[in-house]
Design a protein around this motif. Structure first.
Motif, mmCIF file in Angstrom:
data_model
loop_
_atom_site.group_PDB
_atom_site.id
_atom_site.type_symbol
_atom_site.label_atom_id
_atom_site.label_comp_id
_atom_site.label_asym_id
_atom_site.label_seq_id
_atom_site.Cartn_x
_atom_site.Cartn_y
_atom_site.Cartn_z
ATOM 1 N N LYS A 2 -8.997 -17.117 10.073
ATOM 2 C CA LYS A 2 -7.942 -16.151 10.367
ATOM 3 C C LYS A 2 -8.403 -15.218 11.479
ATOM 4 O O LYS A 2 -9.584 -14.909 11.611
ATOM 5 C CB LYS A 2 -7.589 -15.339 9.120
ATOM 6 C CG LYS A 2 -7.116 -16.200 7.966
ATOM 7 C CD LYS A 2 -5.899 -17.002 8.339
ATOM 8 C CE LYS A 2 -5.422 -17.833 7.167
ATOM 9 N NZ LYS A 2 -4.439 -18.805 7.543
ATOM 10 N N LYS A 3 -7.444 -14.771 12.289
ATOM 11 C CA LYS A 3 -7.763 -13.970 13.463
ATOM 12 C C LYS A 3 -7.128 -12.585 13.390
ATOM 13 O O LYS A 3 -5.997 -12.438 12.940
ATOM 14 C CB LYS A 3 -7.297 -14.687 14.725
ATOM 15 C CG LYS A 3 -8.013 -16.011 14.960
ATOM 16 C CD LYS A 3 -7.358 -16.856 16.024
ATOM 17 C CE LYS A 3 -6.099 -17.562 15.634
ATOM 18 N NZ LYS A 3 -6.078 -18.449 14.502
ATOM 19 N N GLU A 22 -14.626 -2.768 12.104
ATOM 20 C CA GLU A 22 -14.633 -4.216 11.916
ATOM 21 C C GLU A 22 -14.883 -4.576 10.451
ATOM 22 O O GLU A 22 -14.202 -5.438 9.895
ATOM 23 C CB GLU A 22 -15.679 -4.885 12.806
ATOM 24 C CG GLU A 22 -15.658 -6.390 12.621
ATOM 25 C CD GLU A 22 -16.215 -7.153 13.806
ATOM 26 O OE1 GLU A 22 -16.981 -8.097 13.556
ATOM 27 O OE2 GLU A 22 -15.866 -6.834 14.959
ATOM 28 N N ILE A 26 -12.107 -6.635 8.104
ATOM 29 C CA ILE A 26 -12.432 -7.888 7.411
ATOM 30 C C ILE A 26 -12.330 -7.720 5.897
ATOM 31 O O ILE A 26 -11.691 -8.533 5.217
ATOM 32 C CB ILE A 26 -13.821 -8.394 7.833
ATOM 33 C CG1 ILE A 26 -13.770 -8.852 9.296
ATOM 34 C CG2 ILE A 26 -14.292 -9.535 6.922
ATOM 35 C CD1 ILE A 26 -15.120 -9.162 9.903
ATOM 36 N N SER A 27 -12.925 -6.668 5.358
ATOM 37 C CA SER A 27 -12.911 -6.505 3.893
ATOM 38 C C SER A 27 -11.498 -6.248 3.371
ATOM 39 O O SER A 27 -11.096 -6.806 2.348
ATOM 40 C CB SER A 27 -13.862 -5.398 3.452
ATOM 41 O OG SER A 27 -13.446 -4.141 3.935
ATOM 42 N N TYR A 29 -8.672 -7.132 4.824
ATOM 43 C CA TYR A 29 -7.907 -8.365 5.009
ATOM 44 C C TYR A 29 -8.218 -9.343 3.871
ATOM 45 O O TYR A 29 -7.327 -9.924 3.268
ATOM 46 C CB TYR A 29 -8.233 -8.992 6.363
ATOM 47 C CG TYR A 29 -7.394 -10.198 6.681
ATOM 48 C CD1 TYR A 29 -6.174 -10.071 7.336
ATOM 49 C CD2 TYR A 29 -7.798 -11.480 6.299
ATOM 50 C CE1 TYR A 29 -5.394 -11.160 7.618
ATOM 51 C CE2 TYR A 29 -7.015 -12.583 6.575
ATOM 52 C CZ TYR A 29 -5.815 -12.422 7.229
ATOM 53 O OH TYR A 29 -5.040 -13.504 7.487
ATOM 54 N N GLN A 30 -9.495 -9.519 3.591
ATOM 55 C CA GLN A 30 -9.885 -10.467 2.549
ATOM 56 C C GLN A 30 -9.464 -9.992 1.169
ATOM 57 O O GLN A 30 -9.150 -10.800 0.308
ATOM 58 C CB GLN A 30 -11.384 -10.755 2.630
ATOM 59 C CG GLN A 30 -11.706 -11.565 3.870
ATOM 60 C CD GLN A 30 -13.170 -11.872 4.063
ATOM 61 O OE1 GLN A 30 -14.031 -11.185 3.533
ATOM 62 N NE2 GLN A 30 -13.457 -12.894 4.849
ATOM 63 N N LYS A 37 -12.298 -17.150 6.039
ATOM 64 C CA LYS A 37 -13.185 -16.543 7.038
ATOM 65 C C LYS A 37 -12.305 -15.890 8.100
ATOM 66 O O LYS A 37 -11.278 -16.432 8.501
ATOM 67 C CB LYS A 37 -14.077 -17.612 7.660
ATOM 68 C CG LYS A 37 -15.093 -17.057 8.626
ATOM 69 C CD LYS A 37 -16.177 -18.056 8.920
ATOM 70 C CE LYS A 37 -17.148 -17.567 9.964
ATOM 71 N NZ LYS A 37 -17.795 -16.303 9.691
ATOM 72 N N THR A 38 -12.719 -14.713 8.520
ATOM 73 C CA THR A 38 -11.907 -13.913 9.438
ATOM 74 C C THR A 38 -12.746 -13.471 10.625
ATOM 75 O O THR A 38 -13.889 -13.060 10.467
ATOM 76 C CB THR A 38 -11.367 -12.662 8.696
ATOM 77 O OG1 THR A 38 -10.699 -13.081 7.507
ATOM 78 C CG2 THR A 38 -10.416 -11.881 9.564
ATOM 79 N N ILE A 39 -12.159 -13.548 11.811
ATOM 80 C CA ILE A 39 -12.841 -13.070 13.030
ATOM 81 C C ILE A 39 -11.997 -11.955 13.643
ATOM 82 O O ILE A 39 -10.766 -12.032 13.683
ATOM 83 C CB ILE A 39 -13.068 -14.207 14.052
ATOM 84 C CG1 ILE A 39 -13.866 -13.695 15.242
ATOM 85 C CG2 ILE A 39 -11.764 -14.840 14.480
ATOM 86 C CD1 ILE A 39 -14.368 -14.769 16.176
ATOM 87 N N VAL A 40 -12.696 -10.926 14.095
ATOM 88 C CA VAL A 40 -12.047 -9.818 14.793
ATOM 89 C C VAL A 40 -12.403 -9.947 16.268
ATOM 90 O O VAL A 40 -13.570 -10.061 16.624
ATOM 91 C CB VAL A 40 -12.508 -8.449 14.258
ATOM 92 C CG1 VAL A 40 -11.833 -7.314 15.027
ATOM 93 C CG2 VAL A 40 -12.241 -8.335 12.756
#
Length: 150
Positions: A2-3, A22, A26-27, A29-30, A37-40
């Motif tokens: 996920k982006k 960041e 991520i936290s 979002y999850q 898995k998420t990337i910023v």
């Protein structure tokens, strides 16, 4: 994967704030959206290239993707929680924080529409620019950030 695309003003936040933001993105979002898995990706807008109310901008635009059919009530809870925590870290006024949780198909359409305005050569240059930024970030063990200017 996920982006999350976070567009901010270059120099607006210090390294500590960026790292906390960041981790927050991520936290949160999850916790609220997906365990994937998420990337910023941080897009840092150079000074003098963005304005809000005829003044140099201090706005942040965070665009995230979510599964198609994501429940509206969960979306509201997530965005409200994220906004409060973001502003606690940044001290930004609420009018300068725009959070968007877009369904995957719309998010991908949004990304593609930005690429459509580039020529074939421009697309290649942009991809190479992004790859260089990514490699530089990895070497420095830094956040994945780039300047949108080619």
């Amino acid at each position: 994967m996920k982006k999350i695309l976070a567009s901010i003003q270059q120099g607006q936040f210090d390294q500590s704030q960026l790292q906390r933001l960041e981790a927050l993105l991520i936290s949160s979002y999850q916790q609220h959206v997906s365990n994937d898995k998420t990337i910023v990706v941080w897009c840092e807008i150079p000074p003098g290239q963005a304005y809000t109310a005829y003044q140099p901008s201090q706005s942040s635009l965070i665009t995230m993707e979510c599964p198609t059919g994501f429940e509206q009530q969960r979306r509201v809870v997530f965005l409200q929680s994220l906004a409060e925590q973001w502003m606690a870290i940044t001290k930004q006024h609420p009018d300068y924080v725009l959070l968007s949780l877009m369904e995957e198909d719309l998010f991908n359409q949004f990304v593609r529409s930005n690429q459509k305005r580039l020529s074939a050569v421009g697309k290649v240059r942009f991809v190479l620019h992004m790859l260089r930024s990514f490699i530089r970030s990895k070497r420095r063990n830094d956040l994945f950030r780039f300047n949108p200017n080619l």
